[in-house]
Write a protein that holds these residues in place. Structure first.
Motif, PDB file in Angstrom:
ATOM      1  N   PRO A  32       6.692  19.585  -0.273  1.00 11.13           N
ATOM      2  CA  PRO A  32       7.428  20.092  -1.452  1.00 11.13           C
ATOM      3  C   PRO A  32       8.946  20.023  -1.300  1.00 11.13           C
ATOM      4  CG  PRO A  32       6.384  21.895  -0.228  1.00 11.13           C
ATOM      5  CD  PRO A  32       5.825  20.621   0.327  1.00 11.13           C
ATOM      6  N   ALA A  33       9.464  20.202  -0.091  1.00  7.76           N
ATOM      7  CA  ALA A  33      10.915  20.145   0.100  1.00  7.76           C
ATOM      8  C   ALA A  33      11.450  18.752  -0.213  1.00  7.76           C
ATOM      9  CB  ALA A  33      11.273  20.548   1.529  1.00  7.76           C
ATOM     10  N   ALA A  34      10.717  17.722   0.179  1.00  2.00           N
ATOM     11  CA  ALA A  34      11.122  16.352  -0.133  1.00  2.00           C
ATOM     12  C   ALA A  34      10.920  16.054  -1.618  1.00  2.00           C
ATOM     13  CB  ALA A  34      10.328  15.365   0.722  1.00  2.00           C
ATOM     14  N   HIS A  35       9.852  16.597  -2.191  1.00  2.00           N
ATOM     15  CA  HIS A  35       9.527  16.336  -3.594  1.00  2.00           C
ATOM     16  C   HIS A  35      10.677  16.726  -4.519  1.00  2.00           C
ATOM     17  CE1 HIS A  35       7.831  17.457  -7.572  1.00  2.00           C
ATOM     18  NE2 HIS A  35       7.062  16.397  -7.390  1.00  2.00           N
ATOM     19  N   VAL A  36      11.325  17.854  -4.258  1.00  2.00           N
ATOM     20  CA  VAL A  36      12.374  18.341  -5.162  1.00  2.00           C
ATOM     21  C   VAL A  36      13.647  17.508  -5.053  1.00  2.00           C
ATOM     22  CG1 VAL A  36      11.465  20.688  -5.156  1.00  2.00           C
ATOM     23  CG2 VAL A  36      13.214  20.048  -3.485  1.00  2.00           C
ATOM     24  N   GLU A  37      13.801  16.718  -4.018  1.00  4.08           N
ATOM     25  CA  GLU A  37      14.999  15.892  -3.853  1.00  4.08           C
ATOM     26  C   GLU A  37      14.870  14.528  -4.519  1.00  4.08           C
ATOM     27  OE1 GLU A  37      16.835  15.710  -0.025  1.00  4.08           O
ATOM     28  OE2 GLU A  37      15.830  17.519   0.665  1.00  4.08           O
ATOM     29  N   ILE A  38      13.684  14.188  -5.007  1.00  3.43           N
ATOM     30  CA  ILE A  38      13.444  12.870  -5.591  1.00  3.43           C
ATOM     31  C   ILE A  38      13.591  12.944  -7.106  1.00  3.43           C
ATOM     32  CG2 ILE A  38      11.710  11.064  -5.933  1.00  3.43           C
ATOM     33  CD1 ILE A  38      10.518  11.901  -3.218  1.00  3.43           C
ATOM     34  N   ASP A  39      14.246  11.938  -7.674  1.00  2.00           N
ATOM     35  CA  ASP A  39      14.373  11.850  -9.128  1.00  2.00           C
ATOM     36  C   ASP A  39      13.152  11.097  -9.661  1.00  2.00           C
ATOM     37  OD1 ASP A  39      15.017  11.522 -11.761  1.00  2.00           O
ATOM     38  OD2 ASP A  39      17.023  10.709 -11.401  1.00  2.00           O
ATOM     39  N   TRP A  40      12.135  11.840 -10.070  1.00  2.72           N
ATOM     40  CA  TRP A  40      10.879  11.230 -10.501  1.00  2.72           C
ATOM     41  C   TRP A  40      11.013  10.540 -11.852  1.00  2.72           C
ATOM     42  CZ3 TRP A  40       7.567  10.555  -6.807  1.00  2.72           C
ATOM     43  CH2 TRP A  40       7.562  11.432  -5.724  1.00  2.72           C
ATOM     44  N   THR A  41      12.080  10.844 -12.595  1.00  2.00           N
ATOM     45  CA  THR A  41      12.274  10.165 -13.876  1.00  2.00           C
ATOM     46  C   THR A  41      12.606   8.689 -13.693  1.00  2.00           C
ATOM     47  OG1 THR A  41      14.659  10.650 -14.016  1.00  2.00           O
ATOM     48  CG2 THR A  41      13.124  12.313 -14.869  1.00  2.00           C
ATOM     49  N   LYS A  42      13.039   8.319 -12.477  1.00  2.00           N
ATOM     50  CA  LYS A  42      13.376   6.920 -12.190  1.00  2.00           C
ATOM     51  C   LYS A  42      12.157   6.105 -11.761  1.00  2.00           C
ATOM     52  CE  LYS A  42      17.793   7.722 -12.768  1.00  2.00           C
ATOM     53  NZ  LYS A  42      18.529   7.220 -13.947  1.00  2.00           N
ATOM     54  N   GLY A  43      11.017   6.777 -11.650  1.00  2.00           N
ATOM     55  CA  GLY A  43       9.810   6.073 -11.235  1.00  2.00           C
ATOM     56  C   GLY A  43       9.760   5.853  -9.733  1.00  2.00           C
ATOM     57  N   HIS A  44       8.714   5.195  -9.270  1.00  2.00           N
ATOM     58  CA  HIS A  44       8.560   4.861  -7.856  1.00  2.00           C
ATOM     59  C   HIS A  44       7.759   3.572  -7.763  1.00  2.00           C
ATOM     60  CE1 HIS A  44       5.046   7.345  -8.953  1.00  2.00           C
ATOM     61  NE2 HIS A  44       4.373   6.595  -8.098  1.00  2.00           N
ATOM     62  N   GLU A  45       7.917   2.868  -6.650  1.00  2.00           N
ATOM     63  CA  GLU A  45       7.284   1.564  -6.507  1.00  2.00           C
ATOM     64  C   GLU A  45       6.693   1.421  -5.110  1.00  2.00           C
ATOM     65  OE1 GLU A  45       8.429  -3.208  -6.812  1.00  2.00           O
ATOM     66  OE2 GLU A  45       9.899  -1.660  -7.326  1.00  2.00           O
ATOM     67  N   PHE A  46       5.431   1.035  -5.048  1.00  2.00           N
ATOM     68  CA  PHE A  46       4.779   0.838  -3.754  1.00  2.00           C
ATOM     69  C   PHE A  46       5.160  -0.522  -3.177  1.00  2.00           C
ATOM     70  CE2 PHE A  46       2.188   4.094  -5.711  1.00  2.00           C
ATOM     71  CZ  PHE A  46       2.034   4.989  -4.665  1.00  2.00           C
ATOM     72  N   LYS A  47       5.394  -0.535  -1.868  1.00  2.00           N
ATOM     73  CA  LYS A  47       5.824  -1.741  -1.161  1.00  2.00           C
ATOM     74  C   LYS A  47       4.865  -2.058  -0.015  1.00  2.00           C
ATOM     75  CE  LYS A  47       9.805  -2.282  -3.399  1.00  2.00           C
ATOM     76  NZ  LYS A  47      10.177  -3.506  -4.133  1.00  2.00           N
ATOM     77  N   ASN A  48       3.580  -2.030  -0.308  1.00  2.00           N
ATOM     78  CA  ASN A  48       2.601  -2.176   0.764  1.00  2.00           C
ATOM     79  C   ASN A  48       2.530  -3.585   1.334  1.00  2.00           C
ATOM     80  OD1 ASN A  48       1.887   0.529   0.718  1.00  2.00           O
ATOM     81  ND2 ASN A  48       0.435   0.213  -0.934  1.00  2.00           N
ATOM     82  N   THR A  49       2.885  -4.589   0.539  1.00  2.00           N
ATOM     83  CA  THR A  49       2.942  -5.945   1.089  1.00  2.00           C
ATOM     84  C   THR A  49       3.999  -6.019   2.176  1.00  2.00           C
ATOM     85  OG1 THR A  49       2.236  -6.907  -1.009  1.00  2.00           O
ATOM     86  CG2 THR A  49       3.337  -8.371   0.551  1.00  2.00           C
ATOM     87  N   GLU A  50       5.157  -5.420   1.921  1.00  2.00           N
ATOM     88  CA  GLU A  50       6.218  -5.381   2.925  1.00  2.00           C
ATOM     89  C   GLU A  50       5.786  -4.598   4.159  1.00  2.00           C
ATOM     90  OE1 GLU A  50       6.482  -4.865  -0.261  1.00  2.00           O
ATOM     91  OE2 GLU A  50       8.321  -5.698  -1.093  1.00  2.00           O
ATOM     92  N   LEU A  51       5.083  -3.478   3.931  1.00  2.00           N
ATOM     93  CA  LEU A  51       4.624  -2.674   5.063  1.00  2.00           C
ATOM     94  C   LEU A  51       3.641  -3.453   5.924  1.00  2.00           C
ATOM     95  CD1 LEU A  51       4.547  -0.002   6.589  1.00  2.00           C
ATOM     96  CD2 LEU A  51       2.767   0.765   5.028  1.00  2.00           C
TER      97      LEU A  51
END
Length: 332
Positions: A32-51
């Motif tokens: 939860p501490a990390a969750h509140v620091e993220i701007d979720w309105t900007k979306g998120h993108e998975f990079k599993n190919t890179e991983l």
């Protein structure tokens, strides 16, 4: 009544699927501490190919559920960062070092801050690695990483079942699966309760289907109890007027088999069951191959459509470790 032993449990794909299905809720529940620091309105993108490329280069062996996600922070100091998450299912003396290795290799590749987070789904209450590093000749290199330990949620099981966050149910399912490893009857009752909760929370159809897939994969039952559970699900859906889970192909296959028995069509029943299982295996394999390697060619789809059940099972076993489609289908 004597039941067959409870089948072996699986934790890999379900965790990865539900994590990608509800990533903001994952962060809110476990970090939860990390969750509140993220701007979720900007979306998120998975990079599993890179991983996967980093994992292959590092030669670190078989991974459990892990993912790499690009997010944007609220504070404006970084336009976006990477979050690396690993779900570890058993004690591993090299786990902290692996987190350290992932972190510096990802930073070296992308020159962006990397937040490494770990979910520990093991049985050892005393094991909770949260750092790795070294110091030599005045040079210090250390990684401290946040950890969510699922065993620590055991005392909150009743609260978990009332929590509207989908990862509360996932966590409860994980803990109940562990608790009922040698008690199929108890697992049946626990699974039935959790399935009922899927409908009680009023989630949309897709979320219920995705979470049911996780519960069904984690909390496997002997055949007799499995059929009993499906009857219960039909009753639940009748009461809630939400025909979601019972619309999937698996139940249709079982009903086709039962109809064959009633009509005395033993040969037809066996063929129908095999074809139904084969179609289901093709559908699941197609979905996972597409998720890992992108859209499938017509040639690959033709290969799946003409494969035997044994071939489909073999390819399914290879998906998690294979680096390419060719590796999945390798005849050698």
């Amino acid at each position: 009544m004597t039941h067959q032993p409870t089948p072996a449990d699986h934790y890999d794909s379900p965790w990865k699927d539900v994590l990608e299905h509800a990533f903001p809720e994952f962060m809110d529940f476990y970090f939860p501490a990390a969750h509140v620091e993220i701007d979720w309105t900007k979306g998120h993108e998975f990079k599993n190919t890179e991983l996967r490329q980093v994992v292959r280069d590092a030669e670190l062996g078989k991974r459990f559920a892990d993912t790499l996600v690009q997010v944007t922070l609220k504070n404006g100091t970084q336009k976006w960062i990477y979050i690396h998450i690993e779900v570890q299912g058993e004690r591993d003396t090299d786990f902290a070092q692996r987190m350290f290795t992932y972190n510096y290799r990802l930073y070296d590749r992308y020159h962006r801050p990397i937040a490494s987070l770990a979910v520990l789904a093991d049985q050892d209450a005393e094991w909770k690695p949260d750092h790795f590093g070294f110091e030599v000749l005045g040079c210090r290199h250390t990684l401290d990483f946040p950890v969510a330990k699922l065993l620590e949620y055991t005392i909150e099981l009743d609260d978990l079942q009332a929590n509207p966050n989908p990862f509360a149910i996932v966590t409860a399912a994980h803990l109940r699966t562990r608790q009922t490893r040698h008690d199929p009857e108890a697992r049946y009752h626990a699974k039935r309760t959790l399935v009922w909760l899927l409908y009680r929370h009023g989630w949309d159809r897709q979320r219920i289907l995705d979470l049911f897939a996780v519960l069904d994969w984690m909390m496997r039952l002997p055949e007799g109890l499995e059929q009993r559970l499906w009857q219960d699900i039909e009753s639940i859906e009748g009461e809630t007027k939400m025909r979601y889970v019972t619309s999937i192909e698996r139940l249709a296959t079982k009903r086709g088999v039962e109809l064959g028995v009633q009509q005395g069509m033993q040969k037809g029943m066996q063929q129908g069951m095999q074809q139904g299982e084969r179609n289901k295996a093709i559908a699941i394999l197609t979905r996972h191959l597409t998720k890992r390697f992108g859209p499938l060619s017509d040639a690959t789809r033709q290969r799946l459509d003409t494969a035997t059940l044994d071939q489909l099972d073999t390819w399914a076993d290879r998906i998690l470790d294979a680096d390419s489609l060719d590796a999945v289908f390798d005849e050698n």
